[in-house]
Structures are given as structure tokens and as C-alpha cells.
Write a protein that holds these residues in place. Structure first.
Motif, PDB file in Angstrom:
ATOM      1  N   ARG A   8     -79.925  -0.125 -96.195  1.00  0.00           N
ATOM      2  CA  ARG A   8     -78.477  -0.370 -96.256  1.00  0.00           C
ATOM      3  C   ARG A   8     -78.151  -1.787 -95.796  1.00  0.00           C
ATOM      4  O   ARG A   8     -77.327  -2.481 -96.404  1.00  0.00           O
ATOM      5  N   GLU A   9     -78.794  -2.208 -94.712  1.00  0.00           N
ATOM      6  CA  GLU A   9     -78.579  -3.571 -94.214  1.00  0.00           C
ATOM      7  C   GLU A   9     -79.007  -4.608 -95.246  1.00  0.00           C
ATOM      8  O   GLU A   9     -78.311  -5.607 -95.464  1.00  0.00           O
ATOM      9  N   LEU A  10     -80.130  -4.373 -95.901  1.00  0.00           N
ATOM     10  CA  LEU A  10     -80.612  -5.272 -96.950  1.00  0.00           C
ATOM     11  C   LEU A  10     -79.614  -5.312 -98.111  1.00  0.00           C
ATOM     12  O   LEU A  10     -79.277  -6.388 -98.617  1.00  0.00           O
ATOM     13  N   ARG A  51     -81.499   3.101 -93.079  1.00  0.00           N
ATOM     14  CA  ARG A  51     -80.591   2.194 -92.366  1.00  0.00           C
ATOM     15  C   ARG A  51     -80.953   0.736 -92.684  1.00  0.00           C
ATOM     16  O   ARG A  51     -80.078  -0.087 -92.960  1.00  0.00           O
ATOM     17  N   GLN A  52     -82.248   0.429 -92.667  1.00  0.00           N
ATOM     18  CA  GLN A  52     -82.685  -0.938 -92.964  1.00  0.00           C
ATOM     19  C   GLN A  52     -82.422  -1.308 -94.425  1.00  0.00           C
ATOM     20  O   GLN A  52     -82.059  -2.442 -94.730  1.00  0.00           O
ATOM     21  N   ALA A  92     -79.278   5.493 -99.054  1.00  0.00           N
ATOM     22  CA  ALA A  92     -78.764   4.134 -98.878  1.00  0.00           C
ATOM     23  C   ALA A  92     -78.049   3.801-100.176  1.00  0.00           C
ATOM     24  O   ALA A  92     -78.674   3.741-101.238  1.00  0.00           O
ATOM     25  N   ARG A 130     -74.970   1.360-102.043  1.00  0.00           N
ATOM     26  CA  ARG A 130     -73.965   0.298-102.096  1.00  0.00           C
ATOM     27  C   ARG A 130     -73.607   0.122-103.562  1.00  0.00           C
ATOM     28  O   ARG A 130     -74.417  -0.353-104.350  1.00  0.00           O
ATOM     29  N   GLN A 142     -73.427  -9.548 -99.889  1.00  0.00           N
ATOM     30  CA  GLN A 142     -72.753 -10.706 -99.308  1.00  0.00           C
ATOM     31  C   GLN A 142     -73.204 -12.002 -99.985  1.00  0.00           C
ATOM     32  O   GLN A 142     -72.407 -12.909-100.199  1.00  0.00           O
ATOM     33  N   ASP A 153     -76.467  -4.717 -97.974  1.00  0.00           N
ATOM     34  CA  ASP A 153     -75.281  -5.438 -97.497  1.00  0.00           C
ATOM     35  C   ASP A 153     -75.504  -6.945 -97.598  1.00  0.00           C
ATOM     36  O   ASP A 153     -74.614  -7.683 -98.035  1.00  0.00           O
ATOM     37  N   ARG A 154     -76.690  -7.402 -97.197  1.00  0.00           N
ATOM     38  CA  ARG A 154     -76.999  -8.850 -97.266  1.00  0.00           C
ATOM     39  C   ARG A 154     -77.015  -9.320 -98.719  1.00  0.00           C
ATOM     40  O   ARG A 154     -76.512 -10.400 -99.024  1.00  0.00           O
TER      41      ARG A 154
END
Length: 152
Positions: free
Chosen positions: A141-143, A138-139, A114, A116, A149, A145-146
Motif C-alpha cells: 500500500r505504501e509503495l 501494508r508495505q 492492497a 489503490r 504521488q 501511494d508513492r
């Protein structure tokens, strides 16, 4: 006996020579990830499932002596015999090696990644559940991303 947990060790691969034996989807995916971390990756295989960016392809079979000079090696061919030969050569040369088809022969596991920016997380289930590790990555990566943002 319980599977031992592996210690997460992050290494600088920038400019380091890495060999991947096997041009199938697993080998090429690993080659692409390693290249993304600055490694100079060479994939050695008689055939390739694709053409990853920034990776050198050598179209031939493994030969004894091929591992010399590499800092890290991945054995990901479709032949147990070839993968075992690569592992044995790396052991003799003191080169860390990962055998995609034999976790018990690995010096390290190839984690789900993961990433970023400068944040990097590697996830492994210590070879007890690739699907679980992939889901966790995957989770993460989503974290990430949040978080990214929220900082914008």
C-alpha cells in the motif's frame, strides 16, 4: 508436509451474491472488503459487532439451506460446528467457501488486500503467517501511494 502455495485468482464479484456467516469483527471486515469489490453481501448472524456500509444484515442464526443461491460464502462464526455445517453445505452445492477458523477446509484464502484505484494486490502466506501477509500488504500500500504521488 509443506503447506501448498495457493494460486492468486482474481474474480469479478460485481453484482454477485455473497454470504458471510458471522457478525463479529472478522466476518464484518470480510463483508466490507467484498462489498468494496461490488459484491452484494449478506451477513447472517444472531448479533453484530458493527454496521458495515453497503452490506445487508440478517439477524438470525444459520439454518441448513442458507447457502443456496450464493456465488461465494464465508464461514466466520464463533462456532466450529456452524462453520463446518456451512462448509459441508457449500461443498454439496459446489459453492466456493472460506472457513475463517479452519484453513484446511477452505477452497480459497481471504488475502490481505492492497488497493489503490484500479491496482489491486492480494497477499497470502498460504496460512503460515497472517502477520507476515498483513505486513507485506501494508508495505505494498505504501509503495502504491508513492507511485500514485509520483504520477501527480
Amino acid at each position: 508436509m509443506d503447506q501448498p502455495a495457493y494460486f492468486p485468482l482474481f474474480v469479478n464479484l460485481s453484482g454477485k451474491r455473497v454470504a458471510v456467516f458471522g457478525g463479529g469483527t472478522v466476518g464484518l471486515r470480510r463483508a466490507q472488503v467484498l462489498s468494496g469489490f461490488g459484491a452484494q453481501v449478506t451477513v447472517i448472524s444472531p448479533a453484530f459487532a458493527g454496521q458495515p456500509d453497503g452490506v445487508q444484515l440478517l439477524c438470525r442464526a444459520y439454518s441448513p439451506g442458507d447457502c443456496a443461491g450464493y456465488a461465494l460464502v464465508i464461514a466466520a462464526t464463533d462456532s466450529r460446528t456452524v462453520n463446518r455445517a456451512v462448509v459441508e453445505e457449500c461443498r454439496a452445492l459446489g459453492i466456493p467457501v472460506n472457513a475463517a477458523d479452519a484453513p484446511g477446509e477452505c477452497d480459497f484464502y481471504f488475502p490481505a488486500i492492497a488497493r489503490r484505484g484500479s491496482l489491486v494486490a492480494g497477499v497470502t502466506a498460504s496460512n503460515t503467517g497472517h502477520r507476515l501477509a498483513a505486513q507485506a500488504a501494508r508495505q505494498i500500500r505504501e509503495l502504491l501511494d508513492r507511485i500514485e504521488q509520483a504520477e501527480l
